[in-house]
Design an enzyme around this catalytic site. Sequence first.
Site, short mmCIF file in Angstrom:
data_model
loop_
_atom_site.label_atom_id
_atom_site.label_comp_id
_atom_site.label_asym_id
_atom_site.label_seq_id
_atom_site.Cartn_x
_atom_site.Cartn_y
_atom_site.Cartn_z
N SER A 94 0.82 -1.21 0.00
CA SER A 94 0.00 0.00 0.00
C SER A 94 0.86 1.26 0.00
O SER A 94 1.88 1.35 0.67
CB SER A 94 -0.89 0.00 1.24
N GLY A 112 -3.61 3.81 1.27
CA GLY A 112 -4.37 3.89 2.50
C GLY A 112 -5.66 4.67 2.36
O GLY A 112 -5.69 5.76 1.78
N CYS A 131 0.93 2.95 10.77
CA CYS A 131 1.48 4.10 10.05
C CYS A 131 2.14 5.07 11.03
O CYS A 131 1.48 5.56 11.95
CB CYS A 131 0.38 4.83 9.27
N GLY A 144 12.73 0.37 2.04
CA GLY A 144 13.77 0.04 1.08
C GLY A 144 14.73 -1.01 1.61
O GLY A 144 14.54 -1.56 2.70
N GLY A 175 9.26 -5.55 3.25
CA GLY A 175 10.32 -4.72 3.82
C GLY A 175 11.60 -4.91 3.04
O GLY A 175 12.34 -5.85 3.27
N THR A 185 8.83 -0.11 -2.01
CA THR A 185 9.73 0.91 -2.53
C THR A 185 10.29 0.56 -3.91
O THR A 185 10.50 1.44 -4.75
CB THR A 185 10.88 1.15 -1.53
#
Length: 302
Positions: free
Chosen positions: A21, A46, A130, A217, A243, A266
């Site tokens: 997301s 989101g 978040c 990243g 991740g 990313t």
Amino acid sequence: MADLRVNIGKLAMKNPVMTASGTFGYGLEFQDFVPLDEIGGIIVKGTTLHPREGNDYPRMAETASGMLNCVGLQNKGVDYFCEHIYPQVKDIDTNVIVNVSGSAPDDYAECAARIDALEKIPAIELNISCPNVKQGGMAFGTSCEGAASVVRAVRERYHKTLIVKLSPNVTNIADIARACEAEGADSVSLINTLMGMAIDIERRRPLLSIATGGLSGPAVKPVALRMVWQVAKAVKIPVVGLGGIMTAEDAIEFFMAGATAIEIGTANFIDPTVTMKVRDGINAWLDRHGCQSVSEIIGCLE
């Protein structure tokens, strides 16, 4: 070709590669680059009960082996999604999943209930992690009680597959995963971004408008991998790993650590075709190693 099909609860996926997301828009933005119906799942940006403007600019900064963001869940609200976005994405032949966030358990529950009514949205990802909003978000994801309160409220009003996205900014992520499982989560996804910061030394001020932001990243991959491994051993529900996944080899590490599926975030900003490259790379690795199915390597660490 190996069998790449996996299941997240009742959610059947043609392959285990999803988009994270906030990194893939609503999917429509990427349709010129990748065949959307060949991705295992598209998790849209989101979505909150009411529209949000997000944080002031600047809200993105590049770092060594990663990036920081403090976008702050900018979106036009769930009703806009239902009326304007849903008609455009409902016929994509894959799992379109909505990432849901809120400021209080009731906000989350009401937003989820409105999405529950959408026939062709088979799942939501509940964002209790978040780090870039002043209310809600990570505040719920950093304690077992907070996480449980949101999952309980949403589970009462949402009847399809419920994935809960966990924060890494905690001392014991396995305990929080167990709390979510106990309240009826069908799956957990991890990790969301790590809290970070960058400073402009000439101007003597933070690079981001709110000073701190979420780090994503390749830099976060070792932390993500460790946490996925811990959580996969702690719960019986499927774990979705994310991740720092940039390549098929990265994804395979997550499968071996116990993830049933993965999300790519990313990397989409660097290469908009990365999802297909990772899917094909997983298949090639399985073929080379004589595996008939991706399920053979899920949680296979000695």
